[in-house]
Each structure stands twice: as C-alpha cells, then as structure tokens.
Design an enzyme around this catalytic site. Structure first.
Site, short mmCIF file in Angstrom:
data_model
loop_
_atom_site.label_atom_id
_atom_site.label_comp_id
_atom_site.label_asym_id
_atom_site.label_seq_id
_atom_site.Cartn_x
_atom_site.Cartn_y
_atom_site.Cartn_z
N VAL A 24 -25.28 -48.15 35.84
CA VAL A 24 -24.27 -48.50 34.85
C VAL A 24 -23.51 -49.72 35.37
O VAL A 24 -23.13 -49.76 36.54
CB VAL A 24 -23.26 -47.34 34.64
N CYS A 25 -23.28 -50.70 34.51
CA CYS A 25 -22.53 -51.89 34.91
C CYS A 25 -21.12 -51.48 35.34
O CYS A 25 -20.38 -50.87 34.57
CB CYS A 25 -22.46 -52.89 33.77
N VAL A 26 -20.77 -51.81 36.57
CA VAL A 26 -19.50 -51.37 37.14
C VAL A 26 -18.31 -51.95 36.39
O VAL A 26 -17.33 -51.25 36.14
CB VAL A 26 -19.42 -51.67 38.66
#
Length: 152
Positions: free
Chosen positions: A101-103
């Site tokens: 997941v994109c931080v």
C-alpha cells in the site's frame, strides 16, 4: 517472456471497481491453478519456475489512493457486504502474495503501521495484517518489469 499482471487498485472499498479488482485477481489465479493443477500458483512456485535473476511473481498488486482504505483493520463492514480487507488477506495467504500500500496515501487517509506511527508521532496503528506500507518506488519497480498494468 510473459507479462506479469500488475493490479493497480485505486478505488475506495465501496466502489464497484474495487470489488471487480478482487474478483479479477481470484479469476486469474484460479486460471493459473487450472493450467497446472498439481501445483497451485503462489509466489514460491512462481519464483521456482523462473530464472533466479528474474524472481517474478505470477501477480503483482499495489493499493494506491482511496484503495488504501482497504488496508484499514478498523474499517467496519456490514454483514451483507463483502469485506474486501478480509478477502484480500485470504487471497494473499492462499497464494502467498504481497499486499503493498502506498505509504503517503495511506497516512493521508489515517492508516498507519507502528513504524510510521512512531516516526510521525501518531497515536496507534491500524494497518491490517498482510498489508505493507511501501513507497512509490515499489510501484515504479513493478512498472519497470515486463508487466501488464490493469487499474481498478
């Protein structure tokens, strides 16, 4: 050389395309299992069936933008609706997939792991098990490989 599918999930869990992305992943992996029923497809068999240098999984997934909500372990879901968080977790466990997941999109939507909570002085963490917060460089690396991008 075959193209590795990359599922870029960008829609909120309430959006029909978020559900379609999960169904697509199930269908693709089931199709691969039918090709070789003796060995169900998973990350280990995919790596074993490629050159060591390739190290390519059968399927890459990346959660971006509003899809980061799928990785929230505190997101409540009514019983009559599909719980995408649990469904992705089950699929990842079955096929030993990574759920990156994109931080930055996760943090901006209130989703954090313990490391980022400490770093940014947030109270608690709520990243669901099996999901992993990563930078956009992970997506860039997946795109650099010979992939077939499918966005949901």
């Amino acid at each position: 050389m075959s193209l590795t599918p990359l599922l870029l999930i960008t829609k909120d869990p309430s959006h029909p395309l978020a559900h379609l992305g999960l169904r697509y992943a199930h269908s693709l992996l089931a199709q691969l299992a039918q090709q070789d029923p003796k060995q169900p497809p998973n990350r280990k068999t995919a790596i074993a069936n490629t050159d060591e240098a390739d190290d390519k999984p059968l399927l890459n997934i990346f959660f971006y933008a509003d899809a980061a909500h799928i990785a929230n372990r505190l997101r409540w879901q009514s019983a009559e609706q599909t719980n995408l968080t649990k469904e992705w977790q089950a699929l990842a466990e079955q096929y030993q997939l990574t759920l990156p997941v994109c931080v930055s999109t996760a943090l901006s939507r209130g989703i954090s792991d313990s490391e980022n909570s400490n770093r940014h002085q947030l109270e608690g963490e709520n990243l669901a098990a099996g999901f992993k917060l990563v930078g956009l460089s992970e997506l860039a690396m997946m795109l650099q490989d010979n992939c077939r991008l499918i966005q949901f």
